[in-house]
Write a protein that holds these residues in place. Structure first.
Motif, PDB file in Angstrom:
ATOM      1  N   GLY A 184       0.746  -0.796   0.045  1.00  0.00           N
ATOM      2  CA  GLY A 184      -0.177   0.317   0.129  1.00  0.00           C
ATOM      3  C   GLY A 184       0.892   1.109   0.130  1.00  0.00           C
ATOM      4  N   ALA A 185       2.328   1.356   0.662  1.00  0.00           N
ATOM      5  CA  ALA A 185       2.676   2.840   0.654  1.00  0.00           C
ATOM      6  C   ALA A 185       2.969   2.763  -0.836  1.00  0.00           C
ATOM      7  CB  ALA A 185       3.570   2.221   1.721  1.00  0.00           C
ATOM      8  N   VAL A 186       3.907   1.867  -1.108  1.00  0.00           N
ATOM      9  CA  VAL A 186       4.375   1.729  -2.535  1.00  0.00           C
ATOM     10  C   VAL A 186       3.666   2.135  -3.576  1.00  0.00           C
ATOM     11  CG1 VAL A 186       5.707   1.048  -4.383  1.00  0.00           C
ATOM     12  CG2 VAL A 186       6.251  -0.376  -2.069  1.00  0.00           C
ATOM     13  N   VAL A 187       2.223   1.690  -3.247  1.00  0.00           N
ATOM     14  CA  VAL A 187       1.277   2.643  -4.252  1.00  0.00           C
ATOM     15  C   VAL A 187       0.725   4.148  -3.939  1.00  0.00           C
ATOM     16  CG1 VAL A 187      -1.058   2.085  -5.164  1.00  0.00           C
ATOM     17  CG2 VAL A 187       0.336   0.435  -5.649  1.00  0.00           C
ATOM     18  N   ARG A 188       0.662   4.318  -3.146  1.00  0.00           N
ATOM     19  CA  ARG A 188      -0.270   5.326  -2.213  1.00  0.00           C
ATOM     20  C   ARG A 188       1.392   6.432  -3.141  1.00  0.00           C
ATOM     21  NH1 ARG A 188       1.369  10.052  -0.003  1.00  0.00           N
ATOM     22  NH2 ARG A 188       0.715  10.634   1.842  1.00  0.00           N
ATOM     23  N   GLY A 197      -0.738  11.483  -3.587  1.00  0.00           N
ATOM     24  CA  GLY A 197      -0.375  10.085  -3.527  1.00  0.00           C
ATOM     25  C   GLY A 197      -1.801   9.737  -3.295  1.00  0.00           C
ATOM     26  N   THR A 198      -2.486   8.673  -3.289  1.00  0.00           N
ATOM     27  CA  THR A 198      -3.967   8.580  -3.363  1.00  0.00           C
ATOM     28  C   THR A 198      -3.616   7.076  -1.592  1.00  0.00           C
ATOM     29  OG1 THR A 198      -5.536   7.096  -4.478  1.00  0.00           O
ATOM     30  CG2 THR A 198      -3.169   6.036  -4.510  1.00  0.00           C
ATOM     31  N   ASN A 199      -4.991   6.875  -1.522  1.00  0.00           N
ATOM     32  CA  ASN A 199      -5.638   5.172  -0.130  1.00  0.00           C
ATOM     33  C   ASN A 199      -5.519   4.569  -1.681  1.00  0.00           C
ATOM     34  OD1 ASN A 199      -6.643   7.164   1.374  1.00  0.00           O
ATOM     35  ND2 ASN A 199      -7.894   8.095  -0.118  1.00  0.00           N
ATOM     36  N   VAL A 200      -5.115   3.301  -0.863  1.00  0.00           N
ATOM     37  CA  VAL A 200      -4.752   1.875  -1.841  1.00  0.00           C
ATOM     38  C   VAL A 200      -6.252   0.047  -1.549  1.00  0.00           C
ATOM     39  CG1 VAL A 200      -3.432   0.397  -2.509  1.00  0.00           C
ATOM     40  CG2 VAL A 200      -2.652   2.578  -2.346  1.00  0.00           C
ATOM     41  N   GLY A 220      -2.922   9.359   4.449  1.00  0.00           N
ATOM     42  CA  GLY A 220      -2.229  10.113   6.444  1.00  0.00           C
ATOM     43  C   GLY A 220      -2.801   9.707   7.886  1.00  0.00           C
ATOM     44  N   VAL A 221      -2.933   8.624   7.233  1.00  0.00           N
ATOM     45  CA  VAL A 221      -2.863   6.967   7.878  1.00  0.00           C
ATOM     46  C   VAL A 221      -1.463   6.730   8.575  1.00  0.00           C
ATOM     47  CG1 VAL A 221      -3.756   5.534  10.061  1.00  0.00           C
ATOM     48  CG2 VAL A 221      -5.439   7.274   8.626  1.00  0.00           C
ATOM     49  N   GLU A 222      -1.367   6.396   6.744  1.00  0.00           N
ATOM     50  CA  GLU A 222      -0.161   6.044   6.705  1.00  0.00           C
ATOM     51  C   GLU A 222       0.056   4.526   7.280  1.00  0.00           C
ATOM     52  OE1 GLU A 222       1.029   7.181   3.823  1.00  0.00           O
ATOM     53  OE2 GLU A 222       0.600   9.159   3.956  1.00  0.00           O
ATOM     54  N   LYS A 223      -1.185   3.892   7.039  1.00  0.00           N
ATOM     55  CA  LYS A 223      -1.357   2.152   7.016  1.00  0.00           C
ATOM     56  C   LYS A 223      -2.587   1.768   6.916  1.00  0.00           C
ATOM     57  CE  LYS A 223      -2.233   2.903  12.383  1.00  0.00           C
ATOM     58  NZ  LYS A 223      -1.880   3.009  13.655  1.00  0.00           N
ATOM     59  N   GLU A 224      -2.532   0.513   7.248  1.00  0.00           N
ATOM     60  CA  GLU A 224      -3.967  -0.113   7.166  1.00  0.00           C
ATOM     61  C   GLU A 224      -5.097   0.218   8.284  1.00  0.00           C
ATOM     62  OE1 GLU A 224      -6.027  -4.471   6.235  1.00  0.00           O
ATOM     63  OE2 GLU A 224      -3.373  -4.363   7.274  1.00  0.00           O
ATOM     64  N   THR A 225      -6.201   0.551   7.743  1.00  0.00           N
ATOM     65  CA  THR A 225      -7.055   1.520   8.955  1.00  0.00           C
ATOM     66  C   THR A 225      -8.071   0.068   8.256  1.00  0.00           C
ATOM     67  OG1 THR A 225      -8.261   2.172   7.073  1.00  0.00           O
ATOM     68  CG2 THR A 225      -7.065   3.423   8.469  1.00  0.00           C
ATOM     69  N   GLY A 226      -8.826  -0.202   9.750  1.00  0.00           N
ATOM     70  CA  GLY A 226     -10.060  -1.252  10.159  1.00  0.00           C
ATOM     71  C   GLY A 226     -10.722  -1.376   9.446  1.00  0.00           C
ATOM     72  N   ALA A 227     -11.564  -0.260   8.885  1.00  0.00           N
ATOM     73  CA  ALA A 227     -12.503   0.350   8.221  1.00  0.00           C
ATOM     74  C   ALA A 227     -12.136   1.849   6.774  1.00  0.00           C
ATOM     75  CB  ALA A 227     -13.368   0.266   8.165  1.00  0.00           C
TER      76      ALA A 227
END
Length: 303
Positions: A184-188, A197-200, A220-227
């Motif tokens: 996700g970080a690479v695509v973002r 950048g973008t959300n993935v 903006g969070v820069e990691k996986e979120t719960g939803a």
């Protein structure tokens, strides 16, 4: 800040710090500058939140919402944040004598939205006049290896790059085994999506035609979120376009496993039931065929 003025909310597993600014009357810049602190301190369950929701009075609508990512960035729509704001607005009396299934209206990110509560389900209606969808293939490099990613770029007020896991080149396609934070970080940060950048989103079909698994890496969070609410909508649009699936609602199972539901309200003059399987939808056809989009799910207060 007085922590008694802060409420912690879960919008289907998307965790927010929520503030009623009518008690504090702080300017927008205050929350942008203090978003890191607000998402990292005094959090129930000893975890950070994934954004800041600020509720404000409005002269023209029931209320106004400001949304900030943990890094202080703003200007984007947050679907679960909007649903959570409806919860707080009803709780705090912005809509006096509220009754279930009564529409509320609010301003968020410079746009006007409406929504409602029905028992424990909170819904928000998304206008379709500003939606953008385009198939876009990109090459990424992860751990020294080059991968071709076939996906779709979607903007529903917040932009997302949507990837179906089964077409991830040279990777394990099990959605539970994908390294969302790394890929996700690479695509973002891919050059195709600069400067912001973008959300993935990573999604997978299930054995049930109306159920989709989804994992989201949030900018903006820069990691996986719960939803992710706008991620669920973006994924539903791609699913609709790719598989011509138009029965409602589409059930989205995010990382939190607290389901989100996306209803694509179709223009009956453009699509008939017998076109479900063989109608050749172009991207423009898709957007024009949808009159409204409804995002629904649970909102819970964390104590």
């Amino acid at each position: 800040m007085d922590t008694q003025k802060i409420t912690y909310l879960s919008g289907s597993g998307n965790i927010f710090t929520a503030v009623d600014n009518s008690f504090l009357n702080e300017p927008k810049e205050f929350y942008a500058q203090n978003s890191v602190k607000l998402t990292q301190e005094n959090i129930p369950l000893n975890r950070n939140t994934e954004g800041v929701i600020v509720l404000n009075p409005s002269l023209n609508y029931d209320f106004e919402v400001w949304f900030f990512n943990p890094d202080g960035s703003s200007g984007m729509m947050c679907g679960n944040g909007g649903r959570s704001a409806i919860y707080l607005a009803i709780k705090n009396g912005y809509v006096p004598n509220y009754k279930d299934n009564t529409a509320v209206s609010f301003e968020m990110n410079g746009k006007i939205y409406s929504g409602q509560k029905n028992n424990d389900i909170y819904s928000i209606y998304f206008p379709t006049n500003a939606i953008y969808l385009q198939e876009k293939d990109i090459e990424i490099v992860v751990d020294g290896k080059t991968f071709l990613v076939k996906g779709s770029y979607v903007d529903v007020g917040t932009d997302h790059y949507v990837i179906e896991t089964k077409i991830l080149d040279n990777t394990d396609t099990d959605i539970d085994k994908i390294d969302v934070d790394k890929i996700g970080a690479v695509v973002r940060n891919h050059h195709e999506f600069q400067p912001r950048g973008t959300n993935v989103n990573f999604f997978a079909k299930t054995q049930e035609s109306n159920v989709v698994r989804l994992r989201t890496y949030e900018r903006g969070v820069e990691k996986e979120t719960g939803a992710c609410g706008t991620g669920a909508i973006s994924t539903a649009l791609v699913y609709f376009q790719k598989y011509k699936y138009i029965s409602n609602p589409l059930k989205i199972i995010p990382t939190s496993y607290s389901p989100l539901f996306v209803d694509l309200c179709l223009n009956k003059n453009r699509i008939d039931d017998d076109l479900k399987t063989d109608f050749n939808l172009t991207n423009n056809d898709l957007i024009e065929a949808i009159e409204n989009i409804v995002l629904s799910g649970f909102v819970d207060e964390l104590k």
